[in-house]
Design a protein around this motif. Structure first.
Motif, mmCIF file in Angstrom:
data_model
loop_
_atom_site.group_PDB
_atom_site.id
_atom_site.type_symbol
_atom_site.label_atom_id
_atom_site.label_comp_id
_atom_site.label_asym_id
_atom_site.label_seq_id
_atom_site.Cartn_x
_atom_site.Cartn_y
_atom_site.Cartn_z
ATOM 1 N N LEU B 2 -5.034 -7.145 -0.533
ATOM 2 C CA LEU B 2 -6.410 -7.254 -0.048
ATOM 3 C C LEU B 2 -6.430 -7.167 1.479
ATOM 4 C CD1 LEU B 2 -9.316 -7.750 -1.099
ATOM 5 C CD2 LEU B 2 -8.985 -10.143 -0.445
ATOM 6 N N ALA B 3 -5.482 -7.889 2.077
ATOM 7 C CA ALA B 3 -5.399 -7.882 3.537
ATOM 8 C C ALA B 3 -5.124 -6.465 4.031
ATOM 9 C CB ALA B 3 -4.295 -8.821 4.003
ATOM 10 N N PHE B 4 -4.242 -5.791 3.300
ATOM 11 C CA PHE B 4 -3.911 -4.419 3.663
ATOM 12 C C PHE B 4 -5.154 -3.535 3.612
ATOM 13 C CE2 PHE B 4 -2.974 -0.187 1.909
ATOM 14 C CZ PHE B 4 -2.221 0.339 2.925
ATOM 15 N N ALA B 5 -5.929 -3.642 2.514
ATOM 16 C CA ALA B 5 -7.128 -2.820 2.350
ATOM 17 C C ALA B 5 -8.145 -3.137 3.451
ATOM 18 C CB ALA B 5 -7.734 -3.046 0.971
ATOM 19 N N LEU B 6 -8.290 -4.437 3.752
ATOM 20 C CA LEU B 6 -9.248 -4.838 4.786
ATOM 21 C C LEU B 6 -8.859 -4.280 6.146
ATOM 22 C CD1 LEU B 6 -10.202 -8.530 3.990
ATOM 23 C CD2 LEU B 6 -11.687 -6.527 4.058
ATOM 24 N N ARG B 7 -7.531 -4.360 6.441
ATOM 25 C CA ARG B 7 -7.074 -3.865 7.716
ATOM 26 C C ARG B 7 -7.315 -2.366 7.831
ATOM 27 N NH1 ARG B 7 -2.089 -6.037 7.725
ATOM 28 N NH2 ARG B 7 -1.030 -4.097 7.278
ATOM 29 N N ARG B 8 -7.023 -1.667 6.743
ATOM 30 C CA ARG B 8 -7.236 -0.227 6.739
ATOM 31 C C ARG B 8 -8.718 0.096 6.916
ATOM 32 N NH1 ARG B 8 -4.620 3.107 8.433
ATOM 33 N NH2 ARG B 8 -5.660 4.668 7.157
ATOM 34 N N VAL B 328 0.826 3.412 -1.106
ATOM 35 C CA VAL B 328 1.224 2.040 -1.428
ATOM 36 C C VAL B 328 1.415 1.890 -2.932
ATOM 37 C CG1 VAL B 328 0.507 -0.360 -1.361
ATOM 38 C CG2 VAL B 328 0.108 1.103 0.602
ATOM 39 N N ALA B 329 0.526 2.526 -3.684
ATOM 40 C CA ALA B 329 0.615 2.399 -5.139
ATOM 41 C C ALA B 329 1.878 3.063 -5.673
ATOM 42 C CB ALA B 329 -0.621 3.013 -5.780
ATOM 43 N N LEU B 330 2.282 4.179 -5.049
ATOM 44 C CA LEU B 330 3.452 4.907 -5.534
ATOM 45 C C LEU B 330 4.757 4.278 -5.068
ATOM 46 C CD1 LEU B 330 2.403 8.637 -4.962
ATOM 47 C CD2 LEU B 330 2.931 7.598 -7.152
ATOM 48 N N ASN B 331 4.718 3.595 -3.938
ATOM 49 C CA ASN B 331 5.956 3.117 -3.336
ATOM 50 C C ASN B 331 5.991 1.597 -3.254
ATOM 51 O OD1 ASN B 331 8.242 2.722 -1.876
ATOM 52 N ND2 ASN B 331 7.720 4.156 -0.245
ATOM 53 N N PRO B 332 6.736 0.961 -4.165
ATOM 54 C CA PRO B 332 6.727 -0.501 -4.181
ATOM 55 C C PRO B 332 7.308 -1.120 -2.917
ATOM 56 C CG PRO B 332 8.391 0.359 -5.660
ATOM 57 C CD PRO B 332 7.586 1.519 -5.183
ATOM 58 N N ARG B 333 8.085 -0.338 -2.142
ATOM 59 C CA ARG B 333 8.719 -0.916 -0.968
ATOM 60 C C ARG B 333 7.736 -1.294 0.115
ATOM 61 N NH1 ARG B 333 13.462 3.287 -0.111
ATOM 62 N NH2 ARG B 333 11.881 4.553 -1.102
ATOM 63 N N VAL B 334 6.550 -0.660 0.119
ATOM 64 C CA VAL B 334 5.594 -0.999 1.179
ATOM 65 C C VAL B 334 4.494 -1.912 0.657
ATOM 66 C CG1 VAL B 334 5.978 1.051 2.522
ATOM 67 C CG2 VAL B 334 4.234 1.076 0.759
ATOM 68 N N ARG B 335 4.660 -2.410 -0.576
ATOM 69 C CA ARG B 335 3.567 -3.139 -1.195
ATOM 70 C C ARG B 335 3.198 -4.419 -0.450
ATOM 71 N NH1 ARG B 335 3.876 -2.346 -7.551
ATOM 72 N NH2 ARG B 335 3.155 -0.256 -7.118
ATOM 73 N N LEU B 336 4.163 -5.031 0.180
ATOM 74 C CA LEU B 336 3.882 -6.348 0.762
ATOM 75 C C LEU B 336 3.341 -6.277 2.191
ATOM 76 C CD1 LEU B 336 7.025 -8.115 -0.629
ATOM 77 C CD2 LEU B 336 4.674 -8.639 -1.232
ATOM 78 N N THR B 337 3.458 -5.144 2.808
ATOM 79 C CA THR B 337 3.043 -5.077 4.214
ATOM 80 C C THR B 337 1.545 -4.880 4.352
ATOM 81 O OG1 THR B 337 3.547 -2.736 4.207
ATOM 82 C CG2 THR B 337 5.204 -4.231 5.111
#
Lengths: 658, 337
Positions: B2-8, B328-337
């Motif tokens: 959510l934070a990621f989406a808000l920041r974007r 982000v959806a395709l790559n789990p490695r960036v999911r937390l940032t």
């Protein structure tokens, strides 16, 4: 009973290049065979040809028979049916070998897909295998993505994956390269355990003779595609017969007092004749005799040597004893580090402390070894000294200037030339588009200030090349025309251009082959003697660091745990961490991330308290210890008195609680 | 997440404001003011200055930008709509509403009314073209990339290169010659008015084909490069060494990882398809945004050009947001940032 894998007269050609020549060996059921060789010896190609995964230009002759199946003649479909189910494979670099976008559980289950195992119980089987390779919580691990676990855990997963379909043979291609020493030891232990548990045959391929000898029954030594010697694991160290194997053992740190590098270089494919390929580097070489084709000689049932002059080769004699140490107590310091601290913000507002109040002198003309597991802050210290990072607090004095907070961009020429660095990987540190002479010339122009030396640039370049024992003609070559060892020599020459006060060598030989590594070590020692440059040698290979260093600092979580001369630290390790590190029992495998977090919570006690086997009470948890003087120049960071530590060691034996 | 989406989303807003200002500046500096355009070439300078005064055009640039923005979000009435100017411009929505883009001087109508039809048409054409571009370029890219270095790969790659290098206008003319002049299977123009002979659908075929041809080759080559690179990854070899079939290796291990880089490129195409298809729409007289943009540019209809460009910017920002989210959806490695 016929052996499980039988390779006979295998020759492998890539285009016009001979990669493997007339190779024969067998692996019995339940037996483990180690294949050792330096880079370019064709060892990985052997694994690839067994599994049937070769580049398109490759062609193989000879025969490989696996349990009665001819692998070279097998169809694609036959080979596919064998892969995984009958022949397992563990690749190097576990981090890259797991699909980053797929959960571990699913990747493990895929290994069972081709097997006849009932679908219902597969998940349980995978979980059980994970617990057998040492995971306490298989369920959690299976739900994770590969990047969420540590490198050692990743390799355990890879091993579990190879074991799952219960193959009869597992090929391990450099399974521990890229892993931390302590993790490497754990993985080797696991492999050895599993072999006894499962009775699986192993083909263990590595450049590291020590590791292979530890994990295998028999060892084959590969040189330029020739199997030069095949022997029971013990004999390779005790009684190596082939001149190359003898040379290789003499290059190994910890095996003898002085490292003796093998001169010359591995012949490139177009330099290879029909005779012995080691001839060009062999001191027993006899023209005519050695240059003609010949067969391997069998000493006894298990020991085969490919040398036509075997009868004339003297038995292996090692120079026993410890490396000679130099005492430089009186020398003035080249750089002085005081109260150096570096912390990074971590998650949750915590601080991750990479360097914790380090006090250290590096004396002129001294080689100071810095050891510690990864994450201990070794490289951070080097980066701060080099100016790639700045300290949070503290000072680093170089000739009257504090460089602790001076990034490299802000350093003037005089400072820049004082501290120079040699990097780990010589392949990527030299610009491939420029010649060696150009690169060195540039370093000279950038680093030499008003020395009054008016000799032309070309002369200085040749002098530098001479200093690192390279031929002047190499100056006109580009980096790709040089071997790895030669490139590292160039990198060292570049760093020496400004006659630095301190040379930082961060893992500068760990990307090199053993024989080359020994030569570079010899070179560094020689340079120190000739130029008086101090060297901070950072490494993870403990015997190697001991071999080169005068003094040693053992770092743990950014704090020096023990400082002393090489012989003090290695022959009489006092600090519990040094003791664990040297006995190879240091099981540092903690899940990734938590390592960082827990290290931030140094609640005021000793940083090593969580893993220490000699905790004497609450004082270890609540009070930071003081440095204690154990002997002249030998300090430890511990609450326990040195005499007491010695008594504990002799009574209880090494003990470590993770 | 959510934070990621808000920041974007915040970044998106900032981007929108900055780019709209730059856009405003660029169009305002173009030769010929609105007043000059209204009054005609023979008006006296003082008349022009007087109208500038009335329209607020003599104010400073930031002030004008704020005015324009205020009109856009419905805080102010558009001065052009003032009946005292006798410009005969009126808006059925009233003089203050959110999304007021002003009046098109060329059509003497609110920009919204002028733009509605062409926008719909462009969206239709873009959607039809995307419906072909996405599956075709993925199919070709994956087939070529998964078999990198083979005969099939060379065939597909060369084909893609040839198709990419044919410009839109050439492709348009070639298709017109074949399917209209010789075969007479399809209509030569696409005004989107159903006639007895040509249905609306038949009118879409050629423009969509030109757009597909222009895009597929390029996107397919990007997909191919990414797939071929993924095929060499150690984890793909792990899958091979497990004994998986090639089909399974590609579908399970290669496609998802290989789709991460091309996703951005693919979504960028939407942007171009909706706002930038000037050549293709002109060839086929297709009543879309691209053709309208060309007309507005030639006429000097500032409000219309501004609006269309602003729209393109908005679409670009939104598709890039989508690209980031899909990454982000395709790559789990960036999911937390």
């Amino acid at each position: 009973m016929s052996p499980l894998l039988q390779i006979e007269n295998l020759s492998l050609v890539y285009g016009a290049d001979q990669v493997v020549r007339d190779l024969s060996f067998t692996i019995g059921r339940g037996e483990s065979f180690g294949l050792v060789g330096e880079s370019g010896s064709g060892k990985s190609s052997v694994a690839n040809v067994i599994i049937g995964d070769l580049p398109r230009i490759a062609s193989a002759r000879g025969s490989i028979s696996y349990d009665g199946i001819d692998l070279l003649g097998a169809s694609r479909e036959q080979l596919r049916a064998l892969r995984g189910r009958r022949i397992g494979f563990v690749q190097q670099d576990p981090g890259a070998s797991l699909n980053p976008t797929m959960r571990i559980g699913r990747q493990l289950l895929e290994a069972l897909e081709q097997s006849d195992a009932p679908v219902a119980g597969r998940k349980e089987r995978a979980a059980e295998m994970l617990s057998r390779v040492g995971f306490d919580n298989p369920g959690t691990i299976m739900a994770r993505y590969p990047h969420q676990i540590s490198g050692g855990q990743q390799q355990r997963v890879m091993i579990a994956m190879a074991l799952l379909p219960q193959p009869d043979l597992i090929l391990l291609d450099e399974p521990t390269s890229g892993l931390d020493v302590t993790v490497e030891a754990a993985v080797i232990k696991l492999i050895a355990e599993l072999r006894t548990q499962f009775g699986t045959s192993l083909l263990f391929i590595s450049h590291n003779l020590n590791l292979v000898a530890k994990a295998c029954d028999r060892v084959g030594v590969l040189y330029a595609g020739d199997l030069v010697e095949e022997a029971p694991a013990g004999s390779v160290f005790e009684n190596p017969r082939h001149p190359y194997t003898q040379g290789l053992v003499k290059c190994l740190p910890g095996q003898s007092a002085v490292l003796l590098p093998i001169r010359g270089h591995v012949p490139s494919p177009d330099e290879r004749g029909p005779g012995c390929l080691f001839a060009s580097r062999c001191e027993h070489h006899l023209a005519g005799l050695c240059d003609a084709p010949f067969d391997a000689v069998t000493l006894d049932r298990a020991h085969r040597v490919r040398c036509t002059r075997l009868a004339d080769i003297p038995p292996f004699a090692r120079q026993a004893g410890a490396p000679e140490a130099r005492s430089l107590d009186g020398a003035p310091p080249a750089i002085t580090i005081r109260q150096l601290r570096k912390s990074y913000p971590a998650s949750g507002g915590d601080l991750f402390v990479a360097n914790d109040d380090i006090d250290l002198d590096i004396r002129q003309g001294e080689i100071l070894g810095l050891v510690g597991e990864s994450g201990s802050g070794k490289s951070t210290l080097a980066k701060i000294i080099a100016g790639f990072d700045v300290a949070t607090s503290g000072t680093i004095m170089v000739g009257g200037t504090d460089i602790a907070k001076l990034p490299v961009r802000k350093r003037n020429r005089a400072l820049l030339r004082q501290v120079q660095m040699v990097f780990q990987n010589p392949d990527s540190t030299l610009n491939p588009t420029h010649t060696i002479g150009w690169a060195l010339g540039r370093a000279i122009r950038k680093l030499e200030v008003g020395s009054g030396d008016l000799s032309p640039l070309g002369t200085r370049v040749r002098e530098l090349l001479g200093l690192v024992a390279l031929l002047p003609a190499l100056g006109s070559r580009k980096p790709k025309a040089l071997s790895g060892g030669q490139r590292q020599r160039v990198a060292i020459a570049r760093a020496l251009a400004g006659q630095p006060r301190l040379l930082l060598a961060d893992e500068c030989v760990s990307a090199l082959d053993v024989s080359v590594q020994a030569a570079i070590i010899e070179l560094l020692q020689d340079i120190r003697t000739r130029t008086g440059t101090a060297i901070l040698f950072i490494g993870h290979d403990l015997p190697l660091v001991r071999q080169i260093s005068d003094r040693i600092v053992v770092l743990f979580r950014g704090k020096p745990m023990e400082v002393g001369s090489a012989s003090q630290v290695y022959s009489l390790p006092l600090h519990p961490y040094t003791e664990a590190l040297l006995s190879g029992q240091n099981d540092s495998e903690e899940p990734k991330k938590t390592t960082a977090v827990s290290s931030t919570q140094a609640v005021g006690g000793c940083p090593y308290v969580q893993r220490c086997g000699r905790v004497i009470g609450d004082i270890c948890r609540t009070h930071a210890p003081e440095y204690q003087q154990a002997a002249s120049g030998h300090q430890i960071y511990c609450h326990i008195r040195p005499e007491e530590l010695l008594r504990m060691q002799s009574q209880l034996g090494p003990k470590n609680v993770a | 997440m959510l934070a990621f989406a808000l920041r974007r989303l915040t970044q998106l807003l900032v981007t929108a404001i900055i780019s709209s200002f730059l856009l405003f500046v660029v169009t305002e500096f173009s030769p010929g003011t609105v007043s000059r355009q209204i009054l005609g070439p023979y008006a006296l300078p003082n008349q022009v200055a007087l109208l500038d005064q009335k329209l607020g055009l003599s104010q400073s640039l930031p002030q004008r930008y704020v005015n324009w923005l205020s009109v856009l979000v419905g805080l102010k009435a558009n001065p052009l709509g003032d009946p005292s100017l006798k410009l005969d411009l009126s808006d059925s929505r009233g003089d203050r509403y959110f999304g007021n883009f002003g009046y098109s001087l060329m059509f003497k109508q609110p920009v919204r009314d002028v733009l509605a039809g062409p926008l719909e048409n462009s969206a239709l054409l873009g959607a039809v073209a995307m419906a072909f571009i996405v599956p075709l370029s993925l199919l070709i890219g994956i087939l070529a990339g998964a078999n990198a270095g083979t005969q099939l790969d060379r065939l597909l790659s060369t084909g893609c290169l040839i198709v990419t290098s044919i410009p839109e206008y050439a492709a348009g003319v070639i298709l017109l010659t074949i399917f209209v002049s010789y075969l007479n299977w399809l209509p030569g123009t696409s005004p989107l008015l159903a006639t007895e002979q040509w249905s609306i659908a038949s009118q879409l075929v050629l423009p969509a084909a030109v757009l597909t041809l222009a895009t597929v080759g390029y996107v397919a080559r990007i997909v191919r490069a990414s797939m071929a690179d993924t095929m060499t990854k150690p984890y793909v070899r792990t899958a091979l060494l497990k004994g998986l079939t090639k089909r399974r290796i590609v579908t399970r291990h290669v496609i998802r990882n290989g789709m991460i880089p091309p996703m951005t490129v693919l979504l960028l195409q939407i942007n171009w398809l909706v706002g930038g298809v000037v050549v293709c729409e002109s060839i086929f007289a297709y009543p879309g945004v691209g053709r309208l943009l060309l007309q507005a540019g030639l006429f000097g209809d500032l409000a219309l050009v501004q609006t269309i460009t602003l729209l393109s910017l908005a679409i670009a920002a939104v598709t890039q947001l989508l690209a980031d989210i899909s990454y982000v959806a395709l790559n789990p490695r960036v999911r937390l940032t």
